[in-house]
Design an enzyme around this catalytic site. Sequence first.
Site, PDB file in Angstrom:
ATOM      1  N   LYS A 183       6.233  -1.883   2.059  1.00  0.00           N
ATOM      2  CA  LYS A 183       5.175  -1.479   2.519  1.00  0.00           C
ATOM      3  C   LYS A 183       3.959  -2.145   2.432  1.00  0.00           C
ATOM      4  O   LYS A 183       3.186  -2.049   1.503  1.00  0.00           O
ATOM      5  CB  LYS A 183       4.999   0.150   2.137  1.00  0.00           C
ATOM      6  CG  LYS A 183       4.063   0.860   2.980  1.00  0.00           C
ATOM      7  CD  LYS A 183       4.333   2.628   2.397  1.00  0.00           C
ATOM      8  CE  LYS A 183       3.468   3.303   3.121  1.00  0.00           C
ATOM      9  NZ  LYS A 183       3.438   3.612   4.538  1.00  0.00           N
ATOM     10  N   TYR A 200       0.677  -1.333   0.074  1.00  0.00           N
ATOM     11  CA  TYR A 200      -0.124  -0.120  -0.028  1.00  0.00           C
ATOM     12  C   TYR A 200       0.919   1.297  -0.130  1.00  0.00           C
ATOM     13  O   TYR A 200       2.174   1.231   0.004  1.00  0.00           O
ATOM     14  CB  TYR A 200      -1.071  -0.105   1.294  1.00  0.00           C
ATOM     15  CG  TYR A 200      -0.343   0.405   2.662  1.00  0.00           C
ATOM     16  CD1 TYR A 200       0.633  -0.490   3.309  1.00  0.00           C
ATOM     17  CD2 TYR A 200      -0.287   1.510   3.048  1.00  0.00           C
ATOM     18  CE1 TYR A 200       1.266  -0.326   4.552  1.00  0.00           C
ATOM     19  CE2 TYR A 200       0.249   1.868   4.374  1.00  0.00           C
ATOM     20  CZ  TYR A 200       0.934   1.019   4.986  1.00  0.00           C
ATOM     21  OH  TYR A 200       1.549   1.587   6.146  1.00  0.00           O
ATOM     22  N   HIS A 209      -1.702 -20.985   0.878  1.00  0.00           N
ATOM     23  CA  HIS A 209      -0.411 -20.212   1.362  1.00  0.00           C
ATOM     24  C   HIS A 209       0.186 -19.819  -0.014  1.00  0.00           C
ATOM     25  O   HIS A 209       0.775 -18.597  -0.372  1.00  0.00           O
ATOM     26  CB  HIS A 209       0.619 -20.708   2.325  1.00  0.00           C
ATOM     27  CG  HIS A 209      -0.007 -20.705   3.751  1.00  0.00           C
ATOM     28  ND1 HIS A 209      -1.008 -21.466   3.954  1.00  0.00           N
ATOM     29  CD2 HIS A 209       0.454 -20.009   4.599  1.00  0.00           C
ATOM     30  CE1 HIS A 209      -1.303 -20.917   5.391  1.00  0.00           C
ATOM     31  NE2 HIS A 209      -0.397 -20.241   5.683  1.00  0.00           N
ATOM     32  N   LEU A 245      11.283   1.506   6.780  1.00  0.00           N
ATOM     33  CA  LEU A 245      10.691   1.777   5.626  1.00  0.00           C
ATOM     34  C   LEU A 245      11.437   2.906   4.993  1.00  0.00           C
ATOM     35  O   LEU A 245      11.779   3.806   5.607  1.00  0.00           O
ATOM     36  CB  LEU A 245       9.258   2.272   5.845  1.00  0.00           C
ATOM     37  CG  LEU A 245       8.506   2.332   4.586  1.00  0.00           C
ATOM     38  CD1 LEU A 245       7.867   1.263   4.068  1.00  0.00           C
ATOM     39  CD2 LEU A 245       7.335   3.611   4.680  1.00  0.00           C
ATOM     40  N   GLU A 284      12.818   2.980  13.741  1.00  0.00           N
ATOM     41  CA  GLU A 284      11.917   3.908  13.408  1.00  0.00           C
ATOM     42  C   GLU A 284      10.655   4.069  14.229  1.00  0.00           C
ATOM     43  O   GLU A 284      10.471   3.146  15.220  1.00  0.00           O
ATOM     44  CB  GLU A 284      11.382   3.659  11.943  1.00  0.00           C
ATOM     45  CG  GLU A 284      10.809   2.332  11.657  1.00  0.00           C
ATOM     46  CD  GLU A 284      10.458   2.121  10.086  1.00  0.00           C
ATOM     47  OE1 GLU A 284      10.223   3.017   9.559  1.00  0.00           O
ATOM     48  OE2 GLU A 284      10.230   0.930   9.826  1.00  0.00           O
TER      49      GLU A 284
HETATM   50  N1  PDD Z   1       3.149   5.483   7.263  1.00  0.00           N
HETATM   51  N2  PDD Z   1       7.893   4.206   8.799  1.00  0.00           N
HETATM   52  C1  PDD Z   1       6.743   3.348   8.749  1.00  0.00           C
HETATM   53  C2  PDD Z   1       6.825   2.131   9.275  1.00  0.00           C
HETATM   54  C3  PDD Z   1       5.773   3.915   8.104  1.00  0.00           C
HETATM   55  O1  PDD Z   1       4.457   3.146   8.099  1.00  0.00           O
HETATM   56  C4  PDD Z   1       5.709   5.267   7.445  1.00  0.00           C
HETATM   57  C5  PDD Z   1       4.396   5.795   6.714  1.00  0.00           C
HETATM   58  C6  PDD Z   1       6.724   5.970   7.552  1.00  0.00           C
HETATM   59  C7  PDD Z   1       7.076   7.410   6.770  1.00  0.00           C
HETATM   60  O2  PDD Z   1       7.090   7.057   5.338  1.00  0.00           O
HETATM   61  P1  PDD Z   1       6.598   8.278   4.544  1.00  0.00           P
HETATM   62  O3  PDD Z   1       7.506   9.183   4.710  1.00  0.00           O
HETATM   63  O4  PDD Z   1       6.743   7.689   3.108  1.00  0.00           O
HETATM   64  O5  PDD Z   1       5.125   8.513   4.750  1.00  0.00           O
HETATM   65  C8  PDD Z   1       8.109   5.506   7.946  1.00  0.00           C
HETATM   66  C9  PDD Z   1       2.160   5.897   6.563  1.00  0.00           C
HETATM   67  C10 PDD Z   1       1.811   7.279   6.245  1.00  0.00           C
HETATM   68  C11 PDD Z   1       0.911   5.033   7.030  1.00  0.00           C
HETATM   69  O6  PDD Z   1       0.917   3.777   7.274  1.00  0.00           O
HETATM   70  O7  PDD Z   1      -0.135   5.562   7.301  1.00  0.00           O
END
Ligand code: PDD
Length: 294
Positions: free
Chosen positions: A148, A33, A102, A206, A181
Amino acid sequence: MPATAYVNGRYLPLAHAGLPVEDRGTQFADAVYEVVAMFAGRPLDWAAHRWRLRRGLAALFIEGAPSDAALDAIAQTLWRRSHLADGLLYIQVSRGTARRDHGFPAGVRPNLVMTARPFDFRQRLAQQQEGVAVVALPDQRWKRCDLKTTGLLGAVLGKAEARRLGAFEAMFHLEDGTVTEGASTNLWMVASSGTLVTHPLSARILPGIMRETAMRLARAAGMAVAERPFTLDEARTAPELFLTSTTGPLLPITRLDGAPVGTGTAHAGRPGPVATRLATLLWSEIARQTGWRP
Ligand code: PDD
């Protein structure tokens, strides 16, 4: 009712949108996603989000997803039909629908979902002035956090625990104390030298789009950036901490486990100068790309 969802060729109100029970995203989190920030109807860093989506699809061997041109057209149409200005565009591509097994099913087509939701980016400006609290929590996620995928249970439990403790976000760390993170954000430390430090790209984090944008803008402004692991102990004595994400774009962290960040500095427990400067650069970049002004 405006269409705020797209599912496999149909635009419809969110409440009427759904996927089959045997969607592999539902049963196996066999899906990737993206969350894209839309400012005044324009996407921020769209090409980078599309790149990350493709990278995830390739890593999961999901074939047959719509082309970039098709994704562009669907996203644009959905946003127009949603009558929204500022908001979040959610895109999800699963391997498809198949009898539960699976192994990869043969001959299925990916399921594509997009949703359009309002989001108030102005609230972030207030939070940026205030700063947010984080709590250190063990990183209990799987070993491919660079993808992601919708397998977000480790992040969901971490966020829930952080909120239970009155914090905005988790500071995930490994057993050796390395900070990875947040549950849905990338984490940064300002070292006493002034260098911005964030975990290097690896399977542990990520590759955040805002992380990349922040790094690019910081370097262009002459700020030193080091992509290296840092520990919880370092974070506890750092002059500044902050987080970045699509929905951020940057929020200073002013409390870690209840203790003020930056003790011994003039801004103890309040947003520091480096985070504030970088946040200003990010808002300018948002204005440059989308024309949006608070
Ligand atoms: N989340 N790390 C993780 C685990 C994340 O799920 C996200 C983003 C980020 C930041 O990535 P970006 O700058 O590309 O938004 C870092 C999104 C916003 C979410 O799952 O809602």
